[in-house]
Design a protein around this motif. Structure first.
Motif, PDB file in Angstrom:
ATOM      1  N   GLU A 194      85.489  46.661  89.667  1.00 15.29           N
ATOM      2  CA  GLU A 194      86.836  46.670  89.079  1.00 15.29           C
ATOM      3  C   GLU A 194      87.087  47.985  88.347  1.00 15.29           C
ATOM      4  O   GLU A 194      88.167  48.573  88.476  1.00 15.29           O
ATOM      5  N   LYS A 235      92.660  38.631  89.671  1.00 11.21           N
ATOM      6  CA  LYS A 235      92.259  37.510  88.820  1.00 11.21           C
ATOM      7  C   LYS A 235      92.401  37.888  87.352  1.00 11.21           C
ATOM      8  O   LYS A 235      92.967  37.136  86.559  1.00 11.21           O
ATOM      9  N   HIS A 236      91.894  39.038  87.011  1.00 14.13           N
ATOM     10  CA  HIS A 236      91.952  39.520  85.630  1.00 14.13           C
ATOM     11  C   HIS A 236      93.393  39.559  85.129  1.00 14.13           C
ATOM     12  O   HIS A 236      93.706  39.076  84.042  1.00 14.13           O
ATOM     13  N   GLY A 262      90.811  37.858  79.657  1.00 16.10           N
ATOM     14  CA  GLY A 262      90.913  38.081  81.097  1.00 16.10           C
ATOM     15  C   GLY A 262      89.635  38.641  81.677  1.00 16.10           C
ATOM     16  O   GLY A 262      89.164  38.192  82.729  1.00 16.10           O
ATOM     17  N   CYS A 263      89.044  39.594  80.976  1.00 16.12           N
ATOM     18  CA  CYS A 263      87.812  40.232  81.441  1.00 16.12           C
ATOM     19  C   CYS A 263      86.655  39.239  81.487  1.00 16.12           C
ATOM     20  O   CYS A 263      85.868  39.232  82.421  1.00 16.12           O
ATOM     21  N   GLU A 296      87.597  36.104  84.252  1.00 16.93           N
ATOM     22  CA  GLU A 296      87.784  36.406  85.678  1.00 16.93           C
ATOM     23  C   GLU A 296      86.556  36.092  86.525  1.00 16.93           C
ATOM     24  O   GLU A 296      86.663  35.866  87.720  1.00 16.93           O
ATOM     25  N   LEU A 318      93.299  29.516  89.065  1.00 19.17           N
ATOM     26  CA  LEU A 318      94.020  30.783  89.052  1.00 19.17           C
ATOM     27  C   LEU A 318      95.415  30.624  89.669  1.00 19.17           C
ATOM     28  O   LEU A 318      96.406  31.108  89.112  1.00 19.17           O
TER      29      LEU A 318
END
Length: 140
Positions: A15, A80-81, A103-104, A107, A115
């Motif tokens: 990422e 996703k994040h 979020g991090c 995910e 999701l």
């Protein structure tokens, strides 16, 4: 939507590489180590795994480049994040820095089904902002 190919740690590496790519910056292993606050040795090991998996092209001290498959995996993680971050920011009105952190962390283990539901609910609430306002006024 879910990927079982990568561990949560490798997802972070790919990422970060994708984000650098989006920002049109070249990324080397040492910079990745600094960005993720991880030792250079750990980054080297992880990059070796990503090369073996066919997700990046990388030679020691060179730039890290995503392969097509690597880009696909990185986009999934990044998506996703951002869905999670948006949900916490827009629906629960969590401050951006905290929503980013959530979020991090989230995910890596949230299911594709959850999701999708988070994204659908966020979109619904964007069309009906009175729901978010009502929900958040009741929780004060």
């Amino acid at each position: 939507m879910e990927s079982k190919l990568l561990s949560s740690g490798l997802e972070d590496y790919i990422e970060a590489t994708y984000i650098a790519d989006i920002n049109k910056t070249q990324l080397k292993g040492a910079e990745l180590a600094r960005n993720l606050n991880i030792s250079r040795a750990s980054v080297s090991e992880a990059l070796g795994k990503l090369v073996s998996a066919g997700l990046i092209k990388y030679e020691s001290y060179g730039y890290i480049n995503l392969t097509e498959q690597g880009r696909e995996e990185a986009v999934k993680v990044y998506h996703k994040h951002n869905v999670i971050k948006e949900f916490f920011e827009k629906i629960l009105l969590i401050k951006p820095a905290e929503a980013e952190d959530i979020g991090c962390k989230t995910e890596h283990f949230i299911s594709g089904n959850v999701l999708v539901k988070m994204r659908e609910y966020t979109l619904f609430c964007e069309r009906h902002p009175e729901i978010v306002k009502l929900f958040n006024s009741e929780s004060e």
